[in-house]
Design a protein around this motif. Sequence first.
Motif, PDB file in Angstrom:
ATOM      1  N   GLU A   1       0.821  -1.206   0.000  1.00  0.00           N
ATOM      2  CA  GLU A   1       0.000   0.000   0.000  1.00  0.00           C
ATOM      3  C   GLU A   1       0.859   1.262   0.000  1.00  0.00           C
ATOM      4  OE1 GLU A   1      -2.569  -0.286   3.337  1.00  0.00           O
ATOM      5  OE2 GLU A   1      -3.502  -2.181   2.692  1.00  0.00           O
ATOM      6  N   THR A   2       1.941   1.247   0.748  1.00  0.00           N
ATOM      7  CA  THR A   2       2.817   2.423   0.808  1.00  0.00           C
ATOM      8  C   THR A   2       3.923   2.390  -0.242  1.00  0.00           C
ATOM      9  OG1 THR A   2       4.145   1.294   2.504  1.00  0.00           O
ATOM     10  CG2 THR A   2       2.384   2.756   3.258  1.00  0.00           C
ATOM     11  N   MET A   3       4.226   1.188  -0.752  1.00  0.00           N
ATOM     12  CA  MET A   3       5.198   1.047  -1.830  1.00  0.00           C
ATOM     13  C   MET A   3       4.544   0.215  -2.929  1.00  0.00           C
ATOM     14  SD  MET A   3       8.114   1.818  -3.048  1.00  0.00           S
ATOM     15  CE  MET A   3       8.836   2.611  -1.601  1.00  0.00           C
ATOM     16  N   PRO A   4       3.736   0.868  -3.787  1.00  0.00           N
ATOM     17  CA  PRO A   4       2.921   0.119  -4.756  1.00  0.00           C
ATOM     18  C   PRO A   4       3.738  -0.439  -5.924  1.00  0.00           C
ATOM     19  CG  PRO A   4       2.609   2.469  -5.067  1.00  0.00           C
ATOM     20  CD  PRO A   4       3.504   2.320  -3.860  1.00  0.00           C
ATOM     21  N   CYS A   5       4.449  -1.512  -5.679  1.00  0.00           N
ATOM     22  CA  CYS A   5       5.197  -2.189  -6.733  1.00  0.00           C
ATOM     23  C   CYS A   5       5.072  -3.690  -6.516  1.00  0.00           C
ATOM     24  CB  CYS A   5       6.661  -1.753  -6.751  1.00  0.00           C
ATOM     25  SG  CYS A   5       7.546  -2.044  -5.219  1.00  0.00           S
ATOM     26  N   ALA A   6       5.287  -4.447  -7.575  1.00  0.00           N
ATOM     27  CA  ALA A   6       5.096  -5.898  -7.507  1.00  0.00           C
ATOM     28  C   ALA A   6       6.066  -6.545  -6.527  1.00  0.00           C
ATOM     29  CB  ALA A   6       5.261  -6.502  -8.905  1.00  0.00           C
ATOM     30  N   GLU A   7       7.290  -6.037  -6.443  1.00  0.00           N
ATOM     31  CA  GLU A   7       8.284  -6.646  -5.569  1.00  0.00           C
ATOM     32  C   GLU A   7       7.874  -6.597  -4.100  1.00  0.00           C
ATOM     33  OE1 GLU A   7      10.299  -5.631  -9.364  1.00  0.00           O
ATOM     34  OE2 GLU A   7       8.799  -4.734  -8.059  1.00  0.00           O
ATOM     35  N   ALA A   8       7.293  -5.491  -3.679  1.00  0.00           N
ATOM     36  CA  ALA A   8       6.816  -5.388  -2.290  1.00  0.00           C
ATOM     37  C   ALA A   8       5.690  -6.379  -2.030  1.00  0.00           C
ATOM     38  CB  ALA A   8       6.363  -3.964  -1.990  1.00  0.00           C
ATOM     39  N   ASN A   9       4.803  -6.557  -3.008  1.00  0.00           N
ATOM     40  CA  ASN A   9       3.732  -7.537  -2.857  1.00  0.00           C
ATOM     41  C   ASN A   9       4.289  -8.965  -2.810  1.00  0.00           C
ATOM     42  OD1 ASN A   9       1.592  -5.668  -2.830  1.00  0.00           O
ATOM     43  ND2 ASN A   9       1.612  -5.537  -5.054  1.00  0.00           N
ATOM     44  N   PHE A  10       5.333  -9.238  -3.600  1.00  0.00           N
ATOM     45  CA  PHE A  10       5.958 -10.559  -3.572  1.00  0.00           C
ATOM     46  C   PHE A  10       6.446 -10.898  -2.164  1.00  0.00           C
ATOM     47  CE2 PHE A  10       7.332 -10.188  -8.298  1.00  0.00           C
ATOM     48  CZ  PHE A  10       6.020 -10.422  -8.687  1.00  0.00           C
ATOM     49  N   PHE A  11       7.070  -9.908  -1.521  1.00  0.00           N
ATOM     50  CA  PHE A  11       7.609 -10.137  -0.178  1.00  0.00           C
ATOM     51  C   PHE A  11       6.496 -10.495   0.796  1.00  0.00           C
ATOM     52  CE2 PHE A  11       8.865  -8.481   4.019  1.00  0.00           C
ATOM     53  CZ  PHE A  11      10.024  -9.215   4.220  1.00  0.00           C
ATOM     54  N   GLY A  12       5.409  -9.738   0.767  1.00  0.00           N
ATOM     55  CA  GLY A  12       4.295 -10.024   1.664  1.00  0.00           C
ATOM     56  C   GLY A  12       3.675 -11.382   1.389  1.00  0.00           C
ATOM     57  N   ILE A  13       3.559 -11.742   0.115  1.00  0.00           N
ATOM     58  CA  ILE A  13       2.964 -13.037  -0.237  1.00  0.00           C
ATOM     59  C   ILE A  13       3.840 -14.192   0.247  1.00  0.00           C
ATOM     60  CG2 ILE A  13       2.375 -14.523  -2.191  1.00  0.00           C
ATOM     61  CD1 ILE A  13       1.491 -11.962  -3.675  1.00  0.00           C
ATOM     62  N   VAL A  14       5.165 -14.050   0.081  1.00  0.00           N
ATOM     63  CA  VAL A  14       6.063 -15.117   0.540  1.00  0.00           C
ATOM     64  C   VAL A  14       5.955 -15.309   2.046  1.00  0.00           C
ATOM     65  CG1 VAL A  14       8.497 -15.728   0.831  1.00  0.00           C
ATOM     66  CG2 VAL A  14       7.680 -14.920  -1.379  1.00  0.00           C
ATOM     67  N   ILE A  15       5.941 -14.204   2.806  1.00  0.00           N
ATOM     68  CA  ILE A  15       5.827 -14.310   4.264  1.00  0.00           C
ATOM     69  C   ILE A  15       4.495 -14.942   4.656  1.00  0.00           C
ATOM     70  CG2 ILE A  15       5.764 -13.019   6.430  1.00  0.00           C
ATOM     71  CD1 ILE A  15       8.503 -13.065   5.182  1.00  0.00           C
ATOM     72  N   GLN A  16       3.421 -14.541   3.984  1.00  0.00           N
ATOM     73  CA  GLN A  16       2.106 -15.058   4.322  1.00  0.00           C
ATOM     74  C   GLN A  16       1.975 -16.552   3.988  1.00  0.00           C
ATOM     75  OE1 GLN A  16      -1.437 -13.495   2.215  1.00  0.00           O
ATOM     76  NE2 GLN A  16      -2.176 -12.938   4.252  1.00  0.00           N
ATOM     77  N   ILE A  17       2.455 -16.959   2.814  1.00  0.00           N
ATOM     78  CA  ILE A  17       2.374 -18.372   2.426  1.00  0.00           C
ATOM     79  C   ILE A  17       3.217 -19.229   3.360  1.00  0.00           C
ATOM     80  CG2 ILE A  17       3.008 -20.015   0.619  1.00  0.00           C
ATOM     81  CD1 ILE A  17       2.176 -17.962  -1.434  1.00  0.00           C
ATOM     82  N   GLN A  18       4.397 -18.721   3.749  1.00  0.00           N
ATOM     83  CA  GLN A  18       5.249 -19.505   4.637  1.00  0.00           C
ATOM     84  C   GLN A  18       4.583 -19.712   5.984  1.00  0.00           C
ATOM     85  OE1 GLN A  18       7.062 -18.697   7.546  1.00  0.00           O
ATOM     86  NE2 GLN A  18       8.136 -20.684   7.597  1.00  0.00           N
ATOM     87  N   GLN A  19       3.858 -18.692   6.485  1.00  0.00           N
ATOM     88  CA  GLN A  19       3.186 -18.860   7.770  1.00  0.00           C
ATOM     89  C   GLN A  19       2.039 -19.861   7.668  1.00  0.00           C
ATOM     90  OE1 GLN A  19       0.333 -16.049   9.180  1.00  0.00           O
ATOM     91  NE2 GLN A  19       1.317 -15.890  11.202  1.00  0.00           N
ATOM     92  N   GLN A  20       1.321 -19.848   6.541  1.00  0.00           N
ATOM     93  CA  GLN A  20       0.166 -20.726   6.399  1.00  0.00           C
ATOM     94  C   GLN A  20       0.565 -22.161   6.068  1.00  0.00           C
ATOM     95  OE1 GLN A  20      -2.259 -18.820   3.447  1.00  0.00           O
ATOM     96  NE2 GLN A  20      -2.928 -17.181   4.815  1.00  0.00           N
ATOM     97  N   ALA A  21       1.566 -22.320   5.195  1.00  0.00           N
ATOM     98  CA  ALA A  21       1.935 -23.658   4.723  1.00  0.00           C
ATOM     99  C   ALA A  21       3.172 -24.211   5.402  1.00  0.00           C
ATOM    100  CB  ALA A  21       2.150 -23.634   3.204  1.00  0.00           C
ATOM    101  N   GLY A  22       3.937 -23.375   6.093  1.00  0.00           N
ATOM    102  CA  GLY A  22       5.178 -23.826   6.718  1.00  0.00           C
ATOM    103  C   GLY A  22       6.283 -23.947   5.677  1.00  0.00           C
ATOM    104  N   GLY A  23       7.391 -24.531   6.076  1.00  0.00           N
ATOM    105  CA  GLY A  23       8.511 -24.681   5.160  1.00  0.00           C
ATOM    106  C   GLY A  23       9.702 -23.854   5.599  1.00  0.00           C
ATOM    107  N   ASN A  24      10.717 -23.887   4.760  1.00  0.00           N
ATOM    108  CA  ASN A  24      11.972 -23.195   5.043  1.00  0.00           C
ATOM    109  C   ASN A  24      11.857 -21.745   4.597  1.00  0.00           C
ATOM    110  OD1 ASN A  24      14.608 -22.294   5.260  1.00  0.00           O
ATOM    111  ND2 ASN A  24      15.481 -24.262   4.653  1.00  0.00           N
ATOM    112  N   LEU A  25      11.758 -20.826   5.545  1.00  0.00           N
ATOM    113  CA  LEU A  25      11.589 -19.413   5.216  1.00  0.00           C
ATOM    114  C   LEU A  25      12.831 -18.844   4.543  1.00  0.00           C
ATOM    115  CD1 LEU A  25       9.966 -16.820   5.279  1.00  0.00           C
ATOM    116  CD2 LEU A  25      10.777 -16.423   7.617  1.00  0.00           C
ATOM    117  N   SER A  26      14.020 -19.248   5.021  1.00  0.00           N
ATOM    118  CA  SER A  26      15.240 -18.706   4.426  1.00  0.00           C
ATOM    119  C   SER A  26      15.355 -19.129   2.957  1.00  0.00           C
ATOM    120  CB  SER A  26      16.460 -19.192   5.210  1.00  0.00           C
ATOM    121  OG  SER A  26      16.563 -20.605   5.163  1.00  0.00           O
TER     122      SER A  26
END
Length: 227
Positions: free
Chosen positions: A114-139
């Motif tokens: 919302e504050t940085m409207p670019c695809a890369e910022a959305n990618f970061f949020g999606i990766v963090i959210q999917i990792q929390q929901q599905a688990g896995g190696n975050l690094s």
Amino acid sequence: MVISCSLGFGAFVAVMLTGVGLLPAVGIAFAAGGGLPFWALSFLKKRREAKFLEMFPDAVDVIVRGIKAGLPLLDSLKLIASEAPEPVRTEFRRIVEAQQVGLSIPEAAMRMGETMPCAEANFFGIVIQIQQQAGGNLSEALGNLSRVLRDRKKMKAKIKAMSMEAKASAAIIGALPIAVMLLVYFTSPQYISLLWTEPLGRMMLLGSVIWMSIGIMVMRKMINFDY
């Protein structure tokens, strides 16, 4: 706020240009009051996004190294929020502050788009959210994201290099009428002065400015590629 300031500035310019004719004054006031403030905001927005995208992959790499070293994700985010250069530092500080007031880290990360409207910022949020929901190696997931961000950065540089010839041609075509006008003005000022001393000339000049602006916007749209 921006619209009211724009209209006020446009009205001021219109008052200052009342001596040059109604139509040219209206055209110049519209361009000054409506176009210039929004153009300035767009320019500042794009410059901020460019700085963010330049340093964002390095920030993700720091988070990956912190997680591999045993730091929790929040501590790695705090490290970026305190040590990274702007505007990356501000964006990650917002994530940390949002987490402190009750949001989860994935929710706070998703708000970065919302504050940085670019695809890369959305990618970061999606990766963090999917990792929390599905688990896995975050690094590993963030490492893959870092590679994607760097590949997009390389692709952007490649597209920019490929479009430089078209941009140079568009710049020459856009500057040619102004250059010809200045040349005629310095060689035969009485010949071209009819454009701003006669009502018909002012209308022709305003029409030329409008059509040139449309042509420049069309050429700009043609040579700016989405990737």
